[in-house]
Design a protein around this motif. Structure first.
Motif, PDB file in Angstrom:
ATOM      1  N   VAL A 253       0.829  -1.201   0.000  1.00 48.01           N
ATOM      2  CA  VAL A 253       0.000   0.000   0.000  1.00 48.01           C
ATOM      3  C   VAL A 253       0.865   1.253   0.000  1.00 48.01           C
ATOM      4  O   VAL A 253       0.433   2.338  -0.420  1.00 48.01           O
ATOM      5  CB  VAL A 253      -0.951  -0.004   1.223  1.00 48.01           C
ATOM      6  CG1 VAL A 253      -0.175   0.179   2.523  1.00 48.01           C
ATOM      7  CG2 VAL A 253      -2.024   1.071   1.073  1.00 48.01           C
ATOM      8  N   GLY A 410      -0.265   3.441   5.337  1.00 51.16           N
ATOM      9  CA  GLY A 410      -1.583   3.199   4.767  1.00 51.16           C
ATOM     10  C   GLY A 410      -2.700   3.676   5.670  1.00 51.16           C
ATOM     11  O   GLY A 410      -3.633   4.364   5.235  1.00 51.16           O
ATOM     12  N   ALA A 411      -2.639   3.315   6.949  1.00 54.33           N
ATOM     13  CA  ALA A 411      -3.708   3.663   7.874  1.00 54.33           C
ATOM     14  C   ALA A 411      -3.768   5.157   8.166  1.00 54.33           C
ATOM     15  O   ALA A 411      -4.840   5.705   8.438  1.00 54.33           O
ATOM     16  CB  ALA A 411      -3.543   2.882   9.180  1.00 54.33           C
ATOM     17  N   ALA A 414      -3.506   7.345   3.764  1.00 48.06           N
ATOM     18  CA  ALA A 414      -4.347   7.051   2.599  1.00 48.06           C
ATOM     19  C   ALA A 414      -5.546   7.994   2.473  1.00 48.06           C
ATOM     20  O   ALA A 414      -5.801   8.524   1.379  1.00 48.06           O
ATOM     21  CB  ALA A 414      -4.807   5.593   2.639  1.00 48.06           C
ATOM     22  N   SER A 434      -8.106  11.213  11.073  1.00 48.17           N
ATOM     23  CA  SER A 434      -7.747   9.963  10.385  1.00 48.17           C
ATOM     24  C   SER A 434      -6.360   9.489  10.804  1.00 48.17           C
ATOM     25  O   SER A 434      -6.124   8.279  10.938  1.00 48.17           O
ATOM     26  CB  SER A 434      -7.827  10.151   8.870  1.00 48.17           C
ATOM     27  OG  SER A 434      -6.844  11.056   8.393  1.00 48.17           O
ATOM     28  N   GLY A 438      -5.878   5.837  12.632  1.00 48.31           N
ATOM     29  CA  GLY A 438      -4.989   4.827  12.088  1.00 48.31           C
ATOM     30  C   GLY A 438      -3.955   4.360  13.092  1.00 48.31           C
ATOM     31  O   GLY A 438      -3.722   3.153  13.252  1.00 48.31           O
ATOM     32  N   VAL A 457      -3.750  -3.904   9.417  1.00 42.86           N
ATOM     33  CA  VAL A 457      -3.753  -2.896   8.359  1.00 42.86           C
ATOM     34  C   VAL A 457      -5.150  -2.701   7.784  1.00 42.86           C
ATOM     35  O   VAL A 457      -5.530  -1.581   7.418  1.00 42.86           O
ATOM     36  CB  VAL A 457      -2.746  -3.261   7.243  1.00 42.86           C
ATOM     37  CG1 VAL A 457      -3.206  -4.481   6.458  1.00 42.86           C
ATOM     38  CG2 VAL A 457      -2.541  -2.067   6.300  1.00 42.86           C
ATOM     39  N   VAL A 461      -6.891   0.954   7.958  1.00 40.78           N
ATOM     40  CA  VAL A 461      -7.198   1.749   6.762  1.00 40.78           C
ATOM     41  C   VAL A 461      -8.695   2.029   6.676  1.00 40.78           C
ATOM     42  O   VAL A 461      -9.118   3.166   6.403  1.00 40.78           O
ATOM     43  CB  VAL A 461      -6.708   1.024   5.497  1.00 40.78           C
ATOM     44  CG1 VAL A 461      -7.210   1.737   4.242  1.00 40.78           C
ATOM     45  CG2 VAL A 461      -5.182   0.952   5.481  1.00 40.78           C
ATOM     46  N   SER A 464      -9.846   4.515   9.326  1.00 38.91           N
ATOM     47  CA  SER A 464      -9.254   5.815   9.047  1.00 38.91           C
ATOM     48  C   SER A 464     -10.045   6.537   7.951  1.00 38.91           C
ATOM     49  O   SER A 464     -10.336   7.737   8.056  1.00 38.91           O
ATOM     50  CB  SER A 464      -7.793   5.638   8.634  1.00 38.91           C
ATOM     51  OG  SER A 464      -7.177   6.885   8.396  1.00 38.91           O
ATOM     52  N   PHE A 465     -10.393   5.811   6.882  1.00 36.01           N
ATOM     53  CA  PHE A 465     -11.214   6.404   5.819  1.00 36.01           C
ATOM     54  C   PHE A 465     -12.585   6.813   6.350  1.00 36.01           C
ATOM     55  O   PHE A 465     -13.099   7.887   6.017  1.00 36.01           O
ATOM     56  CB  PHE A 465     -11.392   5.409   4.666  1.00 36.01           C
ATOM     57  CG  PHE A 465     -10.386   5.565   3.569  1.00 36.01           C
ATOM     58  CD1 PHE A 465     -10.476   6.610   2.663  1.00 36.01           C
ATOM     59  CD2 PHE A 465      -9.352   4.664   3.440  1.00 36.01           C
ATOM     60  CE1 PHE A 465      -9.551   6.756   1.638  1.00 36.01           C
ATOM     61  CE2 PHE A 465      -8.406   4.792   2.424  1.00 36.01           C
ATOM     62  CZ  PHE A 465      -8.503   5.849   1.516  1.00 36.01           C
TER      63      PHE A 465
END
Length: 498
Positions: A253, A410-411, A414, A434, A438, A457, A461, A464-465
């Motif tokens: 990622v 990534g977390a 992203a 975020s 994460g 992960v 992720v 976080s999104f």
């Protein structure tokens, strides 16, 4: 002591000659990079004037460190065919980075005057807090990754050249620190381009030598005859599929979120150059990783007794005359040293530029470009030293360290990076929320009762999104005429292309 050194030089003279020649190339690139460096933008991102072939090879070489040639190649020794998942993930996510991230990031960063990932996040969302926190996350994650790279090259030099592990760490520290300090980004990319070609050749030689020594292309079938190795040929037999997916995703990622990879897009001479660089990068990843990943499985036929540490599979292969001739083994060792340096130099530069521009620079009055360059070079040396000290007693194996650093990026990054490029709404509060989400998920996951069934992960992720979207949706967006203009230009450009 002197007698031991002389004996080492006589025994491994081919390797030492190649390493000396390679060091001379590094010195030349450092000198030429220093001559072309006129200011901060040159030292940080090559003055945004680098060609697509050089950047395509650099993008490949920066990712393909000893983590790949030592850690990734050896992992199939224990995990079997399930580890082959890494190949489509590497190719697919690197392609996604070039197609979905590179064009917009190149345009946005130039328009906003961004030179680092934290300052892009800060400028995009108008948030000094998000900028500082992003910088802190980069420093945190980078130490894990660089420790993995140092461990890989230390293991190689110890096994192949009989150089004590700690001495190997010190040697690598001095070489990579010096040429990165002197040459900056231009030196790094020029060196990466050479290293990329060397690594492509090395990938072919490593696979061919191991496969031939194992008994040929179809020799993996012999593993099915031994009940110990038979599970390695079954999907999920060597490792649980959810765990493998998590490690693979965490390790790949980073193509779309890691600063050392994304800094290559900053340096492209134009947005259009991304359409050429993608082919160079994608072809290199597809070829090399299709060859590297099966190596550990073929090694089972060569070293059937089993190794406690898969990070030692490739170093052990290089010492076997029945697998590689002296000349081939020497070249492969050189390639892996090059692989290590092509990653460490990039991470050092990202850490130093982030510290100077986004941490120290946030709280001090603007200084001259010469003073900024001098301070950035100091941070390169400092972070190289700290990592070398940590690597003397590394906290984990190569794959574990690499996966954790990728999971952090990534977390945390992203949502802010991808949503920041494709969704106009958003603000600093959403970005910071975020980041925190994460990190909390990644750090606390191992204490949860279901931790073993899912790699951290994925929830990191996903949550976080979700948090980014909720906060951005229910709080006012950051108002900026320049950001409005950028999104409007992207909308019109997309309409014209259709």
């Amino acid at each position: 002591m002197i007698d031991a050194i002389l004996d080492n030089l006589r025994t491994y003279w081919i390797v030492h000659v190649l390493l000396l020649a390679y060091t001379a190339v590094l010195a030349h690139h450092a000198w030429s990079g220093n001559r072309r460096t006129r200011g901060v933008a040159d030292y940080f991102v090559g003055g945004r004037s680098m060609g697509p072939i050089a950047i395509g090879l650099s993008f490949f070489a920066t990712y393909s460190s000893t983590n790949s040639f030592v850690g990734f190649s050896g992992q199939a020794y224990d995990w079997g065919v399930t580890w082959f998942l890494l190949i489509p993930f590497v190719v697919g996510l690197s392609l996604l980075a070039w197609v979905a991230v590179a064009p917009r990031l190149r345009t946005f960063t130039e328009s906003l005057g961004s030179l680092t990932i934290p300052d892009f996040i800060g400028f995009r969302f108008g948030s000094p807090a998000a900028r500082v926190m992003a910088a802190a996350i980069i420093l945190f994650a980078s130490f894990f990754y660089m420790t993995a790279v140092f461990k890989g090259i230390g293991n190689l030099l110890e096994v192949f050249l009989d150089i004590p592990y700690r001495a190997a760490i010190i040697i690598v520290f001095f070489i990579v620190m010096l040429y990165t300090v002197v040459g900056g980004f231009i030196s790094v990319v020029k060196t990466d381009a050479v290293q990329g070609v060397v690594m492509i050749v090395a990938g072919i030689l490593l696979f061919r030598g191991t496969m031939t020594a194992a008994g040929g292309f179809g020799s993996l079938a012999a593993l099915a005859e031994d009940p110990v190795t038979e599970p390695l040929l079954r999907w999920g037999g060597g490792v649980a599929v959810p765990l493998a997916l998590g490690v693979v995703f965490a390790g790949t990622v980073k193509f779309v979120v890691e600063p050392r990879q994304l800094s290559r897009f900053y340096a492209l001479e134009s947005r259009a150059a991304a359409r050429k660089g993608v082919w160079v990068s994608t072809a290199a990843f597809l070829l090399v990783y299709s060859l590297l990943i099966p190596v550990g499985l073929y090694a089972r036929n060569i070293m059937p007794g089993g190794l406690a540490d898969t990070d030692l599979v490739v170093p052990q292969l290089l010492t076997m005359p029945e697998v590689f001739s002296a000349g081939t083994g020497a070249f492969l060792l050189l390639a892996m040293v090059a692989a290590a340096m092509s990653s460490v130099d990039s991470v050092l530069l990202v850490m130093a530029s982030t510290t100077q521009r986004d941490l120290v620079g946030m709280w001090r009055e603007p200084v001259s470009e010469r003073a900024t360059l001098r301070a950035t070079r100091f941070y390169v040396a400092l972070f190289a030293l700290i990592t070398a000290v940590i690597a003397l007693n590394p906290p984990d194996g190569i794959v574990g360290l690499t996966a954790f650093s990728g999971a952090v990026y990534g977390a945390c990054f992203a949502p802010a990076l991808l949503m920041g490029l494709y969704w106009r709404r958003g603000n600093g509060r959403a970005a910071v929320a975020s980041f925190v989400t994460g990190l909390v998920v990644l750090v606390s996951w191992d204490w949860l009762p279901w931790a073993d069934s899912l790699h951290q992960v994925f929830p990191g992720v996903a949550l976080s999104f979700l948090v980014y979207w909720v906060v951005a949706r229910w709080t006012p967006g950051y108002e900026s005429a320049e950001v409005d203009r950028l999104f409007e230009a992207e909308r019109k450009g997309a309409a014209d292309r259709t």
